[in-house]
Scaffold this active site. Structure first.
Site, short mmCIF file in Angstrom:
data_model
loop_
_atom_site.label_atom_id
_atom_site.label_comp_id
_atom_site.label_asym_id
_atom_site.label_seq_id
_atom_site.Cartn_x
_atom_site.Cartn_y
_atom_site.Cartn_z
N CYS B 42 0.87 -1.24 -0.01
CA CYS B 42 0.19 -0.09 0.11
C CYS B 42 0.99 1.32 -0.11
O CYS B 42 0.57 2.55 -0.26
CB CYS B 42 -0.74 0.01 1.27
SG CYS B 42 -1.74 -1.53 1.49
N GLY B 271 -5.79 -14.33 3.78
CA GLY B 271 -5.44 -13.31 2.88
C GLY B 271 -6.26 -13.09 1.86
O GLY B 271 -7.21 -13.30 1.60
#
Lengths: 435, 435
Positions: B42, B271
């Site tokens: 990110c 995930g």
């Protein structure tokens, strides 16, 4: 039909606006001793420190603005008595009402000590107080702030920023005793000390010294030279008019039911003058916050308009911006729990306000208080993003979120605004690991 | 006892650390194709834009750090197959396991169009991708970003900040279609357009033009000269290994139960590669967020350690910092509700992030989505204090807070950090007034 509202603070004016919003017909009269209305007293320290340019800036509305909405505001007018569904004004005039709202607010508590009437002694409650302080401080070098609550510390910082020497005197053994535990309070005190502000804790102010004007204070037998004294020693509900009206007074303030009705028919009360219920302990308490006043004003306005609206128990969610620090608390503190012998668990973490590698992240300290595996309190100190976390905890406490739920709750993430694991969840995990 | 974890992203490494935290004895091996581990994908746009100085900064831990905790990380190693409780590595070596965790993550979706193999076409997934982009852009003037999700817009802003001409191409009729409604998305697009970024919406990329390297793109029959193309067209779960292991695959990803167990005994998954349950609709969905990966990693780690921990349905709380803007969303959007014919109510307000008179306050736009009088979704755009409000709504939605409760909920207040009436409450009130 006519509603008279006594008081032009957040509670009174919100009640007026809300009632008007739901009822076009009702005659609405606000009676207030004040000259200026619709300003935020919480903003006074920020005008003193110079962040807000002038006191005129913090006045949001004038009586003329209210007039346009069909609300008459009688400024500089005192309500002397309430009898037979009539309010008697200082002029002697009596006005009849169908509904009365007591939004008489609170007054600063002035400790009964020698020297309190000297020139240079100020309270921090009204816009006029603020103006006087701003004028008087021009000729001052040293100020003593009595009381280390939010307003006291905000004022202390403001004076320091303006170049004055600042001494804070607090009877309690810590700063911000209303919403922080000693360990958290220490962080705030250390920050202010690092700016050069001095503290005397655990000692009452004994005397204000001086002939005509302030020359010093006496604390614990010792004299401190100051040329200005700020009394930030808390507030007391204004209940005299309520008494005259025959309303029942509780342990702390005007007694009201969940609809904010007093014991007298058609008389409501809202704001600093009423006592409320603590959501955690179920006991009576006060909630002298602008946010509470607004929420109560809305409830009263709606109820007079015929909607059935209740005011729930409070958590006294508090936030204060003191210099760079943002300091908040909500619900039960460990100190209060211990006093009341409520068994609790504590989880405390130091984290960052952004991802570790993202520039500008600052320390964030979060302390959670749990009772019976539910979150019942929280205290947060940081430099950014504290207030909304207090609000989040307010929702969590209100909705009886368990520590387990809080530890696994879904939160958003992006490096510029958060750590990937929300520190509130980390604090909750610390509690879980104690079990 | 040995646990093998496939994947070194947030899910895999969190599972490893959590398991170690609760079990000192277990042998733990992480197998990963990656060279660099424990970094935040990110953060890539913020390195590109220059806010974070280098890609080295975003690496939080090395394999050596894990080794110290007794976790072996085999980097640049592929797990080729899973059979008979053994993982077969690319080297041919087979390692037996007692527990296996599939944390294989996701891969960028590459649209099957001509020119996708040209020099100058990049995805934004790994640290290596970021490094290559940073190098290549030095010789570029014009870049096309394909996909206007969070990563696409963050990259678009980054390139603009670095002085490139930026064109964003998005198939959907709006930006950020995953978590914003069109009216809110328009605010974000307008902001980026005001910076000079260009947009083509509702059109697919047809072709990438160029001989060896990118020279342009073809969209809707028209050619645009660009010398770099960023494919930010979403991700797809990596499920190949799970298939080989015999795990059931659902509509979107690896099927898991509430304990994150796959259909095969002793094999867990966590995930981006797993499918989860949407809290509002009850339907299967994906949740490709770092925050979800961490939360799932913890659940898997704890379960293997013998604690019974469940992973609840998701709201896909999202936050993105795009230039000065902070943009967030959680739960159901109006667009998604309409598609699914779920009847909803909307409340939207424009407010300020601080008291009106306090310097530095910026616009804050809040949109709430309600279903059966409960808050089920929220979208917020502002310049500060957005992320924690998204988190607050996440708690409120999870705990089934009613619109009425939200309108009267207790929130803190101080002029530097808040308006006296919390905008979330104002948005809730707007919904109430529609009734």
């Amino acid at each position: 039909m006519r509603t008279i509202i006594i008081g032009s603070g957040a509670a009174g004016l919100t009640a007026a606006s809300t009632l008007r919003g739901y009822n076009e017909e009702m005659e609405i009269i606000v009676v207030t001793k004040d000259k200026y209305i619709a300003y935020s007293p919480c903003a006074i320290p920020y005008v003193i420190e110079g962040t807000i340019k002038s006191f005129e800036d913090i006045i949001m509305r004038t009586p003329e603005d209210y007039k346009k909405r069909g609300i008459d505001v009688l400024t500089e007018t005192e309500a002397k008595d309430v009898r037979d569904n009539k309010v008697e004004l200082s002029s002697g005039e009596k006005i009849e009402f169908d509904y009365l709202v007591l939004a008489t607010g609170s007054s600063p508590f002035i400790p009964p000590i020698e020297g309190r009437e000297l020139e240079g002694v100020f309270k921090v409650k009204s816009l006029e107080d603020g103006k006087k302080i701003l004028e008087y401080m021009k000729n001052c070098e040293k100020v003593a702030v009595i009381g280390a609550g939010a307003i006291g510390l905000e004022m202390a910082y403001a004076f320091k920023k303006r170049g004055l020497d600042v001494l804070v005197v607090e009877m309690a053994p810590q700063v911000l005793p209303r919403f922080l535990d000693p360990d958290m309070a220490e962080v705030v005190k250390n920050y202010l000390e690092s700016l050069g502000i001095k503290f005397i804790l655990s000692k009452p102010l004994e005397k204000i010294l001086g002939k005509d004007k302030v020359e010093g204070i006496l604390v614990d037998g010792q004299t401190y030279d100051v040329d200005m004294v700020i009394l930030a020693t808390g507030v007391r509900p204004n209940i005299e008019l309520a008494k005259k009206a025959g309303c029942k007074i509780g342990k702390y303030g005007i007694e009201v039911d969940e609809y904010l009705r007093t014991s007298v028919k058609n008389i409501y009360a809202a704001g600093d003058c009423v006592e409320v219920i603590d959501m955690i302990t179920g006991e009576k308490t006060l909630s002298p916050f602008g946010s509470t006043a607004v929420r109560q004003g809305r409830v009263v306005g709606k109820n007079i308009a015929g909607l059935k609206e209740t005011f729930p128990p409070v958590l006294n969610a508090a936030i204060s911006k003191i210099g760079e620090l943002e300091v908040g608390g909500v619900g039960l503190t460990a100190v209060a729990a211990n006093l009341k012998r409520i068994p609790i668990n504590i989880g405390k973490v130091k984290a960052l306000s952004r991802a570790r590698y993202y520039p500008g992240g600052r320390e964030l300290i979060i302390k959670l208080v749990a009772k019976d595996n539910l979150v019942v309190g929280g205290q947060i100190i940081g430099y950014e993003r504290v207030a909304e976390r207090i609000d989040l905890l307010s929702v969590a406490i209100t909705k009886k979120v368990s520590i387990k739920e809080l530890s696994t709750m879904e939160f958003c993430y992006a490096p510029p605004v958060k750590m990937v694991k929300e520190p509130i969840s980390l604090a909750a995990e610390k509690i879980l690991k104690q079990e």
